[in-house]
Each structure stands twice: as structure tokens, then as C-alpha cells.
Design an enzyme around this catalytic site. Structure first.
Site, PDB file in Angstrom:
ATOM      1  N   ASP A  90       2.113   2.686   3.407  1.00  9.06           N
ATOM      2  CA  ASP A  90       1.262   3.854   3.181  1.00  9.06           C
ATOM      3  C   ASP A  90       1.263   4.789   4.383  1.00  9.06           C
ATOM      4  OD1 ASP A  90      -1.108   5.374   2.083  1.00  9.06           O
ATOM      5  OD2 ASP A  90      -2.080   4.423   3.794  1.00  9.06           O
ATOM      6  N   HIS A  95      -2.133  11.090  -0.669  1.00  5.82           N
ATOM      7  CA  HIS A  95      -1.783  10.252  -1.809  1.00  5.82           C
ATOM      8  C   HIS A  95      -1.429  11.121  -3.009  1.00  5.82           C
ATOM      9  CE1 HIS A  95      -4.623   6.885  -0.121  1.00  5.82           C
ATOM     10  NE2 HIS A  95      -3.616   7.173   0.686  1.00  5.82           N
ATOM     11  N   HIS A 132       2.359   8.808   4.660  1.00  6.21           N
ATOM     12  CA  HIS A 132       1.545   9.908   5.191  1.00  6.21           C
ATOM     13  C   HIS A 132       2.327  10.700   6.244  1.00  6.21           C
ATOM     14  CE1 HIS A 132      -2.348   9.298   3.297  1.00  6.21           C
ATOM     15  NE2 HIS A 132      -2.312   8.001   3.572  1.00  6.21           N
ATOM     16  N   SER A 188      -7.436   4.327  -0.872  1.00  6.30           N
ATOM     17  CA  SER A 188      -7.255   2.876  -0.878  1.00  6.30           C
ATOM     18  C   SER A 188      -8.551   2.122  -1.144  1.00  6.30           C
ATOM     19  CB  SER A 188      -6.656   2.416   0.459  1.00  6.30           C
ATOM     20  OG  SER A 188      -5.324   2.829   0.586  1.00  6.30           O
ATOM     21  N   ASP A 242       0.834  -1.203   0.000  1.00  2.00           N
ATOM     22  CA  ASP A 242       0.000   0.000   0.000  1.00  2.00           C
ATOM     23  C   ASP A 242       0.869   1.255   0.000  1.00  2.00           C
ATOM     24  OD1 ASP A 242      -1.907   2.100   0.786  1.00  2.00           O
ATOM     25  OD2 ASP A 242      -3.230   0.435   1.306  1.00  2.00           O
ATOM     26  N   ASP A 278      -1.429   0.105  -4.653  1.00  2.00           N
ATOM     27  CA  ASP A 278      -2.747   0.634  -5.002  1.00  2.00           C
ATOM     28  C   ASP A 278      -2.694   2.122  -5.356  1.00  2.00           C
ATOM     29  OD1 ASP A 278      -2.089   1.267  -2.406  1.00  2.00           O
ATOM     30  OD2 ASP A 278      -4.066   0.832  -1.573  1.00  2.00           O
ATOM     31  N   HIS A 279      -1.694   2.829  -4.861  1.00  8.00           N
ATOM     32  CA  HIS A 279      -1.474   4.253  -5.129  1.00  8.00           C
ATOM     33  C   HIS A 279      -0.139   4.618  -4.493  1.00  8.00           C
ATOM     34  CE1 HIS A 279      -2.286   4.857  -0.904  1.00  8.00           C
ATOM     35  NE2 HIS A 279      -3.415   4.175  -1.053  1.00  8.00           N
TER      36      HIS A 279
END
Length: 444
Positions: A273, A404, A277, A92, A52, A315-316
Site C-alpha cells: 500500500d 486509494h 501511495h 484501511s 494491503d 483491503d483496497h
């Protein structure tokens, strides 16, 4: 003249025997795509692995951090677009829905179309084909990415509604955090529908709560909940009794491979992920390392099995990570090896007036901060990010966002029919390719 004729003949031979090139005739052989060489090999099992928040910048930084290629670097195949139905930058939930179902939806929605219609996932299709299925994550197992494979809800935050749907949909192996979403409110949990753990045990699931118990599991149905909320970051896992992502992946494979009809398994490296952040480069690299080890375990099984396809795709991207920063043509990522805690953990060690910034950062990073760096952390309204950005700046890892970004992502694949992933794809293509490879019906 003879040389020219020989060159023409050689060129024609190459064109006719190699890559698909249009030469003015309608031969079926000439129309075969680049992956034609392995398109008919049997795919009995698929292990779908999602780091992720991960893109090529993470991959490059991690390669320098590790000192060699990752376990999946050699198997890069193509690129993937990531936009959701309602915006160029996905979350997500929408990205996962696309990657699980082949349908675009709006940010925040899980397993449903933008107008709320439920759609089947590739996991559902595997269940319909009598294959065993599993979900593994280091977040709460009811978090957005695992949820899109086994549940359908209008809002990703509705984790208490997601949990029972896993059992309704027949998921055989469930490993991750999020115990509170399976326990009743009467016992301090968040589940209004009763005790899902006890119900699962009655239905034949072996219930485990730590790495030791997981290592002893022999059955083919497992419910492993290793934290009330999310599992610990890899940087802090040694202070817990939680299994690593690789250990959970191994356990899931060992349980699911008992099914003679094959299996589908999704494994998420969830906290890459979260590190993005927070602009926490050390957390990003160590959780990537944990994911790398999980992929290595999956590929090792696939090599021995011969009928298993391993697909790896984020996913990104998160955080807008860069390789090099502040105008410096260099990277000093090796200093992250000395970081032993997340920025969040370090921030919690600061006293009320932050007068111990220098000592805390030195203890957990080995860095001697300058007065400017100390004041930057002391005066920040976002102390966690301030600590992380000071460390990232030292490592020359840059960040452009705390959210993101919409960049394309690399796709990796190993095993039979892996060349189907060559080229530029939309994220909705991935489950359709997997379904076709496994001969499953996914008709969204």
C-alpha cells in the site's frame, strides 16, 4: 431423431449431476452452491492474509516481474467489493473493520460501528472458541489493518490505545513494528499506561527484537517488535536485522499450531500500500514478493496439515496502478529487478540543489536519465514521487492516484471449504464465511 433424443438425455444428465441449475423441482441437492463439494470438510485453523493496497493490476505486474504465477495465483476464487459505510473509496481502517468483523464503518474507524459501538472480530470469535490467535504485519503492529482484529477505537491514529487491547483480548502472537507504542513515555516510548513489554513478559510472552531471536523461539506466546516505527521495506531489509514476512509467518504458525484447539492468524503485507501511495513500482513488486513468500509458507503448512484454510484478499487498491502506460502496448517491468532502493531513500541522497540526481538514480537503478528526466526530478515539489514516476514510466507501469481507489479485488483461497469464496462478495462477507467454516459464533 435418435441423435436429438440422445442429446436431450445427455443434457439432462449433465444438469442433474453437475452444477446447480434450476430445473423446476425443490430438491435439496439441486440447491447446493458451487462449493458444496468441500463445505463439510473440517477447518481447524485459518490463516487470513491481506496484501494491503493490492488488486488485479498488482497481481498482473507481479506475475510478469516474477516470471511465473505467484504462490496464490492458482487459487483465485472470486471478487470482493470494498466500499466503506460513508464513501465509495475506503481506507484501511474501514476496509479492515469490514473484513474482520462483518460490519461496515466509516473511514478512519477501527473495530466500531459508525456510531461508535464496539463490535467483535473473527479473532475475538476464535478466542471465545479457545483457539490461539496471532497478528503479523510489516507496519507498526498497531496500524489500522492488524488493529481491527484485536482492538476497537474511534480513530485509527490512536495506536497507543490499540496496543494494550491486544493483551486484554488475549492475542497470543504479536509480530511487527511499533515498539514505541509498547514502551512507556518515561523511556522515550508513546505508551502512557506503563511498560507493556515488561507486563507481557510477566504474562508468559517471549519478547524478541530481531530475526535471530525470533528463529530461536519455542513457546506459544510471542511478542516480537522489530522496529520503533514501521519495519524496513523489503528493498532495504538486508541492511537490518529484521525478519522477513515469511519468517514471521513461519514463527507465528509454529507457535500457534501447538494449540490442540486450532488457531486464527492474520498476516498483512502492509507496505504494498505505501509503495502505491508513493508510485514506487519497485517497492510494490519487492514487497509483493515478500508477501508471496509468506503465502507460500502458509500454503505449505496447510498442505501438510489438511485442516487449515488459507484466505488471501487485499483491503483496497492503492495508486490506480496499470499494466502498461503512456499509450504504449508493452511492459518493461524487468528493469525493476535492478532497482535496489526506494524512491524515498534515493531522495534522501540528493544534495541541497539536487545537482547529483543523475548519479544517485544511476547508482540505485542502473538507469541513465535523460536531461528531461533529470529536470523533472530537480524541479518537482514532490521529489520522491518524481523519482518513482520516472522509474515507473521506464517500466511502463502507470499510476492514476496517490490515494486509494474503489476497484473490486480478487479473493484467493486454499484448503478445506475454500470454494465458499467463489463469486462476487462484499468485504463484510469474508469474516462471516470464515466463522461459518470454523464453526465460530460471530453475531455482529
Amino acid at each position: 431423431m435418435f441423435k436429438k433424443m440422445a442429446i436431450v438425455a445427455l443434457s439432462a444428465g449433465v444438469l442433474l449431476s453437475g452444477i446447480n441449475v434450476s430445473v423446476g423441482f425443490d430438491s435439496a441437492e439441486a440447491k447446493k452452491p458451487e462449493w458444496a463439494g468441500n463445505q463439510h470438510q473440517k477447518v481447524k485453523n485459518v490463516i487470513y492474509m491481506i496484501p494491503d493496497g493490492y488488486n488485479a493490476a498488482y497481481a498482473t505486474n507481479y506475475r510478469w516481474y516474477k516470471g511465473e504465477d505467484s504462490s496464490f495465483d492458482p487459487y483465485v476464487k472470486g471478487l470482493m467489493k470494498t466500499h466503506s459505510a460513508n464513501t465509495e473509496v475506503t481506507d484501511s481502517a474501514a476496509a479492515g473493520t469490514a473484513m474482520a468483523t462483518g460490519v461496515k464503518t466509516n473511514n478512519g474507524m477501527v473495530g466500531v460501528t459508525p456510531d461508535g459501538e464496539e463490535v467483535d472480530s473473527i479473532l475475538d470469535a476464535a478466542e471465545d472458541a479457545k483457539k490461539s490467535t496471532g497478528l503479523v504485519a510489516t507496519s507498526t503492529i498497531t496500524h489500522a489493518t492488524p488493529a481491527v482484529f484485536g482492538a476497537s477505537v474511534a480513530s485509527r491514529g490512536d495506536e497507543a490505545t490499540i496496543a494494550p487491547q491486544y493483551f486484554e483480548n488475549g492475542v497470543d502472537v504479536i509480530l511487527g513494528g511499533g515498539r514505541s507504542f509498547f514502551l512507556p513515555t518515561s523511556e522515550g516510548g508513546k505508551q502512557p499506561e506503563g511498560n507493556l513489554v515488561e507486563e507481557a513478559k510477566k504474562d508468559g510472552y517471549q519478547y524478541v527484537t530481531n530475526s535471530s531471536e525470533l528463529s530461536k523461539v519455542k513457546g506459544n506466546k510471542i511478542l516480537g517488535l522489530f522496529a520503533d516505527g514501521a519495519m524496513a521495506p523489503e528493498l532495504e531489509r538486508s541492511n537490518t536485522n529484521q525478519p522477513s514476512l515469511a519468517e514471521m509467518t513461519d514463527a507465528a504458525i509454529n507457535a500457534l499450531k501447538q494449540d490442540k484447539d486450532g488457531f486464527f492468524l492474520m498476516v498483512e503485507g502492509s507496505q504494498i500500500d505505501w509503495a502505491g501511495h508513493a508510485h514506487d513500482a519497485a517497492w510494490a513488486m519487492t514487497d509483493t514478493q515478500a508477501f508471496d513468500e509468506a503465502v507460500a509458507a502458509a500454503i505449505e503448512f496447510a498442505k501438510k496439515d489438511g485442516n487449515t484454510l488459507v484466505v488471501v484478499a487485499g483491503d483496497h487498491e492503492t495508486g490506480g496502478m496499470s499494466v502498461g502506460s503512456n499509450g504504449v502496448y508493452d511492459l518493461k517491468i524487468e528493469l525493476l529487478h535492478d532497482v535496489t532502493a526506494t524512491g524515498d531513500f534515493m531522495a534522501k541522497q540528493l544534495n541541497s540543489d539536487r545537482s547529483n540526481v543523475k548519479e544517485v538514480v544511476k547508482k540505485y537503478t542502473g538507469l541513465d536519465l535523460t536531461e528531461e528526466e533529470i529536470n523533472r526530478i530537480k524541479e518537482s515539489s514532490k521529489v520522491v514521487i518524481a523519482i518513482n514516476e520516472v522509474i515507473s514510466d521506464r517500466a511502463l507501469v502507470g499510476w492514476t492516484s496517490t490515494a486509494h481507489t474503489g476497484t473490486d479485488l480478487p479473493i484467493y483461497a486454499y484448503g478445506p471449504q475454500s470454494d465458499r469464496f467463489v463469486g462476487l462478495h462484499d468485504n463484510i462477507d469474508i469474516p462471516m464465511i470464515i466463522a461459518e467454516a470454523m464453526k465460530l459464533k460471530l453475531n455482529n
